[in-house]
Design a protein around this motif. Structure first.
Motif, PDB file in Angstrom:
ATOM      1  N   ILE A 271      33.840 -10.420  34.031  1.00 17.14           N
ATOM      2  CA  ILE A 271      33.772 -11.787  34.149  1.00 17.14           C
ATOM      3  C   ILE A 271      32.580 -12.097  33.288  1.00 17.14           C
ATOM      4  CG2 ILE A 271      33.796 -14.029  35.078  1.00 17.14           C
ATOM      5  CD1 ILE A 271      36.316 -12.156  35.738  1.00 17.14           C
ATOM      6  N   VAL A 272      32.835 -12.889  32.210  1.00 17.27           N
ATOM      7  CA  VAL A 272      31.725 -13.605  31.486  1.00 17.27           C
ATOM      8  C   VAL A 272      31.019 -14.944  32.025  1.00 17.27           C
ATOM      9  CG1 VAL A 272      33.198 -14.911  29.551  1.00 17.27           C
ATOM     10  CG2 VAL A 272      30.907 -13.981  29.052  1.00 17.27           C
ATOM     11  N   LEU A 273      29.936 -14.919  32.212  1.00 13.87           N
ATOM     12  CA  LEU A 273      29.083 -15.995  32.680  1.00 13.87           C
ATOM     13  C   LEU A 273      28.328 -16.753  31.309  1.00 13.87           C
ATOM     14  CD1 LEU A 273      27.463 -14.737  36.026  1.00 13.87           C
ATOM     15  CD2 LEU A 273      29.544 -16.433  35.597  1.00 13.87           C
ATOM     16  N   ALA A 274      28.969 -17.774  30.866  1.00 18.98           N
ATOM     17  CA  ALA A 274      28.546 -18.176  29.512  1.00 18.98           C
ATOM     18  C   ALA A 274      27.161 -18.844  29.391  1.00 18.98           C
ATOM     19  CB  ALA A 274      29.510 -19.343  29.218  1.00 18.98           C
ATOM     20  N   GLU A 275      26.590 -19.127  30.768  1.00 18.74           N
ATOM     21  CA  GLU A 275      25.210 -19.571  31.114  1.00 18.74           C
ATOM     22  C   GLU A 275      24.467 -18.643  31.440  1.00 18.74           C
ATOM     23  OE1 GLU A 275      26.973 -24.016  31.879  1.00 18.74           O
ATOM     24  OE2 GLU A 275      27.089 -22.592  33.598  1.00 18.74           O
ATOM     25  N   GLY A 276      24.116 -17.595  30.752  1.00 18.44           N
ATOM     26  CA  GLY A 276      23.430 -16.500  31.421  1.00 18.44           C
ATOM     27  C   GLY A 276      22.067 -16.297  31.323  1.00 18.44           C
ATOM     28  N   GLU A 277      21.427 -17.526  30.840  1.00 19.52           N
ATOM     29  CA  GLU A 277      20.058 -17.450  31.283  1.00 19.52           C
ATOM     30  C   GLU A 277      19.714 -18.705  32.149  1.00 19.52           C
ATOM     31  OE1 GLU A 277      18.515 -19.262  27.256  1.00 19.52           O
ATOM     32  OE2 GLU A 277      19.511 -17.722  26.233  1.00 19.52           O
ATOM     33  N   GLU A 278      20.759 -19.289  32.754  1.00 12.45           N
ATOM     34  CA  GLU A 278      20.331 -20.315  33.785  1.00 12.45           C
ATOM     35  C   GLU A 278      20.189 -19.748  35.259  1.00 12.45           C
ATOM     36  OE1 GLU A 278      21.279 -23.366  36.878  1.00 12.45           O
ATOM     37  OE2 GLU A 278      22.605 -21.389  36.468  1.00 12.45           O
ATOM     38  N   LYS A 279      19.233 -20.276  35.958  1.00 11.74           N
ATOM     39  CA  LYS A 279      18.501 -19.564  37.078  1.00 11.74           C
ATOM     40  C   LYS A 279      19.915 -19.377  38.187  1.00 11.74           C
ATOM     41  CE  LYS A 279      15.914 -21.212  41.268  1.00 11.74           C
ATOM     42  NZ  LYS A 279      15.108 -22.133  41.738  1.00 11.74           N
ATOM     43  N   ARG A 280      20.752 -20.296  38.343  1.00 14.15           N
ATOM     44  CA  ARG A 280      21.902 -19.974  39.468  1.00 14.15           C
ATOM     45  C   ARG A 280      22.642 -19.129  39.024  1.00 14.15           C
ATOM     46  NH1 ARG A 280      23.569 -26.150  39.623  1.00 14.15           N
ATOM     47  NH2 ARG A 280      22.749 -25.867  37.382  1.00 14.15           N
ATOM     48  N   ASN A 281      23.183 -18.776  37.740  1.00 16.50           N
ATOM     49  CA  ASN A 281      24.043 -17.828  37.220  1.00 16.50           C
ATOM     50  C   ASN A 281      23.424 -16.615  37.454  1.00 16.50           C
ATOM     51  OD1 ASN A 281      26.517 -18.950  35.315  1.00 16.50           O
ATOM     52  ND2 ASN A 281      25.149 -20.735  35.420  1.00 16.50           N
ATOM     53  N   LEU A 282      22.280 -16.464  37.316  1.00 17.02           N
ATOM     54  CA  LEU A 282      21.519 -15.378  37.294  1.00 17.02           C
ATOM     55  C   LEU A 282      21.410 -14.664  38.865  1.00 17.02           C
ATOM     56  CD1 LEU A 282      18.466 -15.596  34.913  1.00 17.02           C
ATOM     57  CD2 LEU A 282      20.152 -13.916  34.717  1.00 17.02           C
ATOM     58  N   GLN A 283      21.199 -15.758  39.758  1.00 15.40           N
ATOM     59  CA  GLN A 283      21.215 -15.649  41.267  1.00 15.40           C
ATOM     60  C   GLN A 283      22.521 -14.929  41.567  1.00 15.40           C
ATOM     61  OE1 GLN A 283      19.672 -19.191  42.381  1.00 15.40           O
ATOM     62  NE2 GLN A 283      17.683 -18.608  42.732  1.00 15.40           N
ATOM     63  N   ALA A 284      23.686 -15.560  41.123  1.00 11.84           N
ATOM     64  CA  ALA A 284      25.134 -15.462  41.477  1.00 11.84           C
ATOM     65  C   ALA A 284      25.170 -14.000  40.857  1.00 11.84           C
ATOM     66  CB  ALA A 284      25.925 -16.228  40.744  1.00 11.84           C
TER      67      ALA A 284
END
Length: 333
Positions: free
Chosen positions: A18-31
């Motif tokens: 699965i690709v997370l397109a907002e990879g620099e964002e805090k919540r995405n990184l925590q997830a």
């Protein structure tokens, strides 16, 4: 077993990328950290590798198991630009413009799905629904036989007798501002199929209105009546009924008074709202006042799974949407 426990178990048994397109964002990184630790999916983060790693380090996160792709430096970018150009050249796309557009993280991530490099995409923590849908509709497009993309929420209401012990699907709460009767019928059918395949429910679909079985008149009521008739004609195998007020849809005693003999009234576990205003307000009311867990918005109708997030989402919300996306990929939803 609670729904999300079942979804997590399925995701773990057949891990998808699965690709997370907002990879620099805090919540995405925590997830990402949580997803990798729980073995829910293989993760691709889109963004500057330097920024992604720096942000993760500052947050004390371990994302070492994730792949990081920077659209500005990736070996995939040139190929994605050429393929995007071929997809859109009849719409006036130039190769120069395509090369610029695929450097946008959302377009880059969507091309990764289109080419089969990843199985699904999640975005929306810092982008609007329109930002997500635009590349999705241009590149991945709708699934065969599906005319419209819509969005639903899985609502899990604690200590609740309605739906399936508090489990209900609400649609469309994310995508279509004012669907036509034909579109509303398509949303009802698609959501019923999703309820079966993703949530293992026997769908009882209520077409909601401020009227029950002709108790009120007017253009708004007629749209829901027409949508109900179309959906019933298209899928005689599904329990779809309307138009129904909310109380008639979920409360047995009210259903017996207002809609006796209905196969859905008093038993609904899929609620189809007449427009986006009512759907969006409705899910948020239940989420806040009833302290329900709202998972989504989950998109349905794309040829491959692309899912949106609320900009107010938590990292746990992202984890659950990623798990849902992985299971959608497994089941071809």
């Amino acid at each position: 077993m609670e729904l999300m426990e079942s979804i997590w178990k399925m995701a773990k048994n057949d891990k998808k990328k699965i690709v997370l397109a907002e990879g620099e964002e805090k919540r995405n990184l925590q997830a990402c950290d949580k997803i990798l630790k729980n073995g829910l999916a293989n993760i691709v983060l889109v963004g500057s590798e330097e920024k992604v790693r720096e942000n993760a380090k500052n947050l004390g996160l371990d994302i070492s198991g994730a792949e990081i792709l920077d659209p500005n430096t990736s070996d995939f970018t040139e190929g994605y630009a050429k393929e995007f150009y071929e997809l859109r050249k009849k719409k006036g796309m130039t190769l120069e413009k395509a090369e610029k557009m695929v450097r946008d993280p959302l377009y880059f991530a969507t091309m990764a799905i289109k080419t089969g490099y990843v199985d699904g995409m999640v975005s929306g923590a810092i982008h609007t629904t329109g930002d997500l849908l635009r590349p999705g509709l241009q590149i991945v497009k709708t699934a065969p036989g599906v005319k419209i993309v819509s969005g639903f929420f899985v609502m899990m209401v604690p200590d609740c007798k309605y739906g399936e012990s508090g489990l209900l699907l609400f649609a469309d709460c994310a995508v279509n501002p004012n669907p036509t009767a034909e579109e509303l019928a398509a949303i009802a059918i698609t959501t019923a199929e999703t309820a079966k395949k993703l949530c293992n429910l026997d769908p009882k679909v209520a077409m909601l209105s401020f009227s029950t079985m002709g108790s009120a008149k007017g253009e708004l009521v007629e749209k829901v009546q027409k949508a109900t008739a179309i959906a019933k004609e298209m899928r005689t195998d599904l329990d779809i009924d309307g138009e129904l007020q909310l109380d008639a849809a979920i409360e047995e005693e009210v259903a017996q008074l207002k809609a006796p003999g209905s196969p859905v009234a008093g038993k609904a576990n899929v609620l189809v709202f007449p427009d986006l205003q009512t759907g969006n307000i409705g899910y948020k009311l239940v989420q806040r006042f009833a302290k329900a867990k709202a998972i989504g918005p989950i998109c349905q109708g794309f040829a491959k799974p692309i899912n949106d997030l609320s900009r107010g989402c938590s990292s746990d919300d992202i984890v659950n949407v990623v798990a849902m996306t992985a299971v959608q990929a497994q089941k071809g939803i």
